[in-house]
Design a protein around this motif. Structure first.
Motif, PDB file in Angstrom:
ATOM      1  N   LYS B  32       0.840  -1.205   0.000  1.00 51.34           N
ATOM      2  CA  LYS B  32       0.000   0.000   0.000  1.00 51.34           C
ATOM      3  C   LYS B  32       0.876   1.257   0.000  1.00 51.34           C
ATOM      4  O   LYS B  32       0.613   2.217  -0.729  1.00 51.34           O
ATOM      5  CB  LYS B  32      -0.935  -0.008   1.211  1.00 51.34           C
ATOM      6  CG  LYS B  32      -1.500   1.344   1.624  1.00 51.34           C
ATOM      7  CD  LYS B  32      -2.475   1.888   0.602  1.00 51.34           C
ATOM      8  CE  LYS B  32      -2.954   3.288   0.915  1.00 51.34           C
ATOM      9  NZ  LYS B  32      -1.972   4.333   0.875  1.00 51.34           N
ATOM     10  N   LEU B  33       1.927   1.241   0.812  1.00 49.36           N
ATOM     11  CA  LEU B  33       2.744   2.451   0.944  1.00 49.36           C
ATOM     12  C   LEU B  33       3.536   2.735  -0.328  1.00 49.36           C
ATOM     13  O   LEU B  33       3.837   3.888  -0.626  1.00 49.36           O
ATOM     14  CB  LEU B  33       3.692   2.324   2.141  1.00 49.36           C
ATOM     15  CG  LEU B  33       3.010   2.445   3.505  1.00 49.36           C
ATOM     16  CD1 LEU B  33       3.998   2.178   4.623  1.00 49.36           C
ATOM     17  CD2 LEU B  33       2.376   3.810   3.683  1.00 49.36           C
ATOM     18  N   THR B  34       3.888   1.686  -1.068  1.00 53.91           N
ATOM     19  CA  THR B  34       4.701   1.927  -2.258  1.00 53.91           C
ATOM     20  C   THR B  34       3.854   2.092  -3.517  1.00 53.91           C
ATOM     21  O   THR B  34       4.238   2.823  -4.423  1.00 53.91           O
ATOM     22  CB  THR B  34       5.699   0.778  -2.474  1.00 53.91           C
ATOM     23  OG1 THR B  34       4.978  -0.449  -2.364  1.00 53.91           O
ATOM     24  CG2 THR B  34       6.808   0.818  -1.454  1.00 53.91           C
ATOM     25  N   LEU B  35       2.715   1.403  -3.579  1.00 53.03           N
ATOM     26  CA  LEU B  35       1.916   1.483  -4.809  1.00 53.03           C
ATOM     27  C   LEU B  35       0.754   2.464  -4.698  1.00 53.03           C
ATOM     28  O   LEU B  35       0.175   2.860  -5.701  1.00 53.03           O
ATOM     29  CB  LEU B  35       1.375   0.095  -5.184  1.00 53.03           C
ATOM     30  CG  LEU B  35       2.434  -0.954  -5.519  1.00 53.03           C
ATOM     31  CD1 LEU B  35       1.760  -2.277  -5.811  1.00 53.03           C
ATOM     32  CD2 LEU B  35       3.268  -0.516  -6.710  1.00 53.03           C
ATOM     33  N   GLY B  36       0.374   2.821  -3.474  1.00 51.29           N
ATOM     34  CA  GLY B  36      -0.695   3.792  -3.318  1.00 51.29           C
ATOM     35  C   GLY B  36      -2.071   3.156  -3.278  1.00 51.29           C
ATOM     36  O   GLY B  36      -2.217   1.958  -3.073  1.00 51.29           O
ATOM     37  N   GLU B  37      -3.084   4.006  -3.473  1.00 50.50           N
ATOM     38  CA  GLU B  37      -4.473   3.589  -3.283  1.00 50.50           C
ATOM     39  C   GLU B  37      -4.933   2.564  -4.303  1.00 50.50           C
ATOM     40  O   GLU B  37      -6.018   2.009  -4.179  1.00 50.50           O
ATOM     41  CB  GLU B  37      -5.408   4.815  -3.358  1.00 50.50           C
ATOM     42  CG  GLU B  37      -5.086   5.912  -2.379  1.00 50.50           C
ATOM     43  CD  GLU B  37      -5.496   5.577  -0.950  1.00 50.50           C
ATOM     44  OE1 GLU B  37      -6.287   4.640  -0.761  1.00 50.50           O
ATOM     45  OE2 GLU B  37      -4.990   6.259  -0.043  1.00 50.50           O
ATOM     46  N   ILE B  38      -4.125   2.325  -5.309  1.00 50.14           N
ATOM     47  CA  ILE B  38      -4.526   1.379  -6.344  1.00 50.14           C
ATOM     48  C   ILE B  38      -4.622  -0.035  -5.774  1.00 50.14           C
ATOM     49  O   ILE B  38      -5.309  -0.902  -6.323  1.00 50.14           O
ATOM     50  CB  ILE B  38      -3.521   1.455  -7.525  1.00 50.14           C
ATOM     51  CG1 ILE B  38      -4.115   0.826  -8.784  1.00 50.14           C
ATOM     52  CG2 ILE B  38      -2.203   0.815  -7.194  1.00 50.14           C
ATOM     53  CD1 ILE B  38      -5.088   1.724  -9.479  1.00 50.14           C
ATOM     54  N   ASP B 106      -4.564   4.821   5.217  1.00 49.01           N
ATOM     55  CA  ASP B 106      -5.708   5.051   4.336  1.00 49.01           C
ATOM     56  C   ASP B 106      -5.581   6.347   3.550  1.00 49.01           C
ATOM     57  O   ASP B 106      -6.000   6.409   2.394  1.00 49.01           O
ATOM     58  CB  ASP B 106      -6.995   5.077   5.166  1.00 49.01           C
ATOM     59  CG  ASP B 106      -8.227   5.187   4.299  1.00 49.01           C
ATOM     60  OD1 ASP B 106      -8.549   4.193   3.639  1.00 49.01           O
ATOM     61  OD2 ASP B 106      -8.839   6.258   4.257  1.00 49.01           O
ATOM     62  N   ILE B 107      -5.026   7.373   4.153  1.00 51.43           N
ATOM     63  CA  ILE B 107      -4.999   8.659   3.455  1.00 51.43           C
ATOM     64  C   ILE B 107      -4.001   8.614   2.294  1.00 51.43           C
ATOM     65  O   ILE B 107      -3.059   7.819   2.288  1.00 51.43           O
ATOM     66  CB  ILE B 107      -4.690   9.837   4.412  1.00 51.43           C
ATOM     67  CG1 ILE B 107      -3.317   9.693   5.043  1.00 51.43           C
ATOM     68  CG2 ILE B 107      -5.757   9.952   5.459  1.00 51.43           C
ATOM     69  CD1 ILE B 107      -2.947  10.866   5.918  1.00 51.43           C
ATOM     70  N   GLY B 108      -4.239   9.474   1.336  1.00 52.91           N
ATOM     71  CA  GLY B 108      -3.423   9.456   0.125  1.00 52.91           C
ATOM     72  C   GLY B 108      -2.007   9.938   0.346  1.00 52.91           C
ATOM     73  O   GLY B 108      -1.084   9.570  -0.386  1.00 52.91           O
ATOM     74  N   HIS B 109      -1.826  10.793   1.346  1.00 54.94           N
ATOM     75  CA  HIS B 109      -0.490  11.327   1.634  1.00 54.94           C
ATOM     76  C   HIS B 109      -0.124  11.021   3.080  1.00 54.94           C
ATOM     77  O   HIS B 109      -0.221  11.886   3.949  1.00 54.94           O
ATOM     78  CB  HIS B 109      -0.471  12.844   1.420  1.00 54.94           C
ATOM     79  CG  HIS B 109      -0.559  13.243   0.000  1.00 54.94           C
ATOM     80  ND1 HIS B 109       0.524  13.285  -0.828  1.00 54.94           N
ATOM     81  CD2 HIS B 109      -1.615  13.598  -0.746  1.00 54.94           C
ATOM     82  CE1 HIS B 109       0.154  13.661  -2.030  1.00 54.94           C
ATOM     83  NE2 HIS B 109      -1.152  13.848  -2.024  1.00 54.94           N
TER      84      HIS B 109
END
Lengths: 233, 377
Positions: B32-38, B106-109
């Protein structure tokens, strides 16, 4: 704010010029789309599409009639997204447009939940995602230019240049002089009870009111609401 | 270390299972931390999902036992409950840490999680929630710090904190009441999206009442579980006291929910057979009606096993309630816009990771700190 939109959807011919102009000015990438049954394209707003023209069909005098409506940010007078944002990344400028300051945003997406029209969109694929929505071309407004969509509209659907009061007067005049041409409501004057817009008012085709985004419960109860407004509620 | 703590084995089959979940879950967190919300199944028309519903809303509700017991012991001077004050506060602390970590994920940043502290927007409910999480986690840290300080042999500092415990507990209770209810207030802004079975203007109040209800049961659940797993003697008086508190809160919550149902969508809305009505009935029967009936039977109320069963039911029911509000109650609106949501494997793995992590953290604290044998110490 001196100038606002009067958007008369019965004048729209569905050229989607506003969509293209919006993408050009904001330098948003194109979407990969395919023909959908409704011909609305892209089907929904997303982080790369701030506005789209909703295509729909209705019956008029026994004939098929193709009609349009415009989706996009209403720039509400009291925006839910602005009141939801914990860090004031979304905020209402004194000129009227609701704009976004990416450097403050933490990406909590509460604005997306809060907006009754589902307007703020999120860059899901990005590792440094931003919220994206129409800014009413705020930087163009500051530069005394016309918003890109209004500048490009060839059919006079998007009228820009009058104050909201004048536009409301004009909208009321069109509604009263052309009975049956419009759905008898000025979108943006009052919507969802409180979130009226101070930048955009829409006049829509009679067949459209149940299809518009947001305010699901209140639309079902539309006529009761209408009477409540008439009583000054 | 007391003899009871010596007897706690570090590597039991359960713990090993939890460790496997933690390792697998750590990979999911990294993803999650490296690829993001995808890596999640969240979409434009459904921006919040499993993590907010289960980990944040559910986790914070589970932590309500901390403030209930802290205010009983430190503010109302109910000495009877002192032996469970430490496990209750520790549970709450772990719950809040995990909820805060979920928000971070959960947050985007994630790296801008500190923004609300300096960029105030005092009209935002989310701002209030963020500030409460920060302040109350600090308070819980202070409340549980004596356990660590006595281990580190910092007696002086411990004494200072114990002297300040009453104001700290008072502040904590204030924050916690506000935080539990402001989590409900988060959903006040979606009258058109949240299903009418759950939406009401009293959401903050029903969140608070159900959190107290769950808090009482969570404390009792954790204490019974530890007495079983960690050879700690359980005091029946405490559990029946907690059960009495549960009866009162559950009964009050039941009346509140019936009132809200009748004045809101009407009783018929709960029996339409739709997915929402089934979830509503599930939530109400598992979390409210069945536990209340069970607790009113003296045979159940006076046995550890019976109370344990009731605890599980109430915890499950309130978690279902939070999931209903954050996920199931919003699915209909999303469905109208052509969106369906089911969490990805990655989302589920992160949730399991946090549960396992919390359990292992609690176990380590019980083994190395003076959590359960407080009274004897």
């Amino acid at each position: 704010m001196e100038s606002s939109f009067l958007i008369d959807m019965t004048k729209c011919n569905g050229c989607r010029g506003c969509q293209v102009a919006c993408k050009q000015w904001n330098q948003n990438q194109a979407d990969k789309t395919k023909i959908s049954p409704k011909f609305t394209n892209p089907v929904k707003l997303n982080a790369k599409t701030y506005t789209n023209i909703d295509f729909f069909e209705s019956e008029k005098d026994g004939h098929l009639s193709r009609n349009f409506a415009r989706n996009g940010c209403f720039h509400c007078k009291k925006p839910s997204c602005v009141s939801a944002c914990p860090v004031a990344a979304l905020f209402k400028t004194k000129e009227g447009p609701v704009i976004y300051r990416a450097e403050r945003c933490i990406g909590c997406r509460y604005c997306m939940l809060a907006c009754p029209f589902n307007i703020p969109k999120f860059e899901w694929e990005s590792i440094s995602p931003r919220i994206q929505k129409c800014t009413f071309c705020h930087e163009r407004i500051l530069d005394n230019k016309i918003p890109a969509c209004a500048k490009t509209c060839p059919s006079g659907t998007i009228h820009f240049g009058d104050s909201i009061e004048n536009n409301l007067k004009e909208a009321r005049r069109r509604l009263s002089e052309n009975p049956g041409r419009y759905f008898n409501h000025i979108y943006g004057e009052r919507r969802c009870g409180s979130s009226r817009s101070d930048l955009e008012i829409h006049l829509r085709h009679p067949g459209h009111h149940r299809r518009s985004t947001g305010c699901r419960h209140r639309q079902l109860d539309y006529h009761a609401q209408e009477q409540k407004y008439a009583r000054g509620g | 270390m007391t003899p009871a703590q010596d007897k706690i084995k570090l590597f039991t089959p359960v713990t090993l299972g939890l460790l496997i979940v933690i390792i697998a879950g750590a990979l999911a967190v990294y993803k999650k931390l490296t690829l993001g919300e995808i890596t999640t199944n969240l979409q434009d028309d459904f921006p919040w999902g499993l993590w907010i519903g289960f980990n944040v809303l559910g986790g914070v509700a589970m932590a309500a036992g901390g403030f209930v017991i802290a205010s009983a012991v430190y503010l109302l001077n109910m000495k009877k409950y002192k032996p469970i004050a430490r496990p209750a506060i520790l549970t709450a602390f772990i719950g809040y840490l995990l909820a805060a970590f979920t928000i971070f994920l959960d947050i985007g940043h994630p790296m801008r999680i500190w923004h609300p502290m300096v960029m105030w927007q005092i009209r935002s409910v989310m701002f209030i929630v963020a500030i409460h999480v920060i302040l109350y986690t600090t308070v819980l840290g202070l409340e549980s710090s004596p356990m660590l300080l006595e281990k580190l042999k910092l007696g002086g500092l411990k004494k200072i904190i114990e002297k300040l415990m009453v104001p700290i507990a008072l502040f904590g209770t204030l924050l916690s009441v506000l935080h539990q209810s402001s989590l409900g207030a988060v959903y006040l802004i979606v009258p058109d999206k949240l299903h009418s079975l759950w939406y009401s203007q009293t959401l903050p109040f029903s969140f608070l009442v159900s959190a107290v209800m769950m808090g009482l049961c969570m404390v009792s659940f954790v204490s019974i579980l530890s007495s079983k797993f960690f050879n700690h003697s359980a005091n029946m008086g405490i559990f029946s006291g907690l059960a009495r508190g549960s009866i009162i809160t559950i009964a009050f919550y039941l009346i509140l929910k019936i009132y809200l149902l009748l004045t809101g969508p009407g009783a018929a809305a709960a029996f339409t057979g739709s997915m929402e009505s089934m979830m509503y009935l599930l939530e109400m029967s598992v979390g409210v009606v069945i536990p209340l009936i069970l607790l009113l039977l003296p045979g159940i109320r006076n046995s550890i096993g019976g109370i344990f069963l009731v605890d599980i039911l109430v915890i499950g029911g309130v978690v279902i309630n939070r999931m209903n509000i954050a996920v199931f109650g919003l699915l209909k609106h999303a469905g109208e816009r052509g969106v369906r949501y089911f969490p990805t494997g990655n989302e589920i793995m992160v949730t399991l990771f946090l549960i396992a992590f919390g359990a292992v953290l609690f176990k380590l604290a019980v083994k190395y700190l003076n959590v359960l044998s407080y009274e004897e110490a």
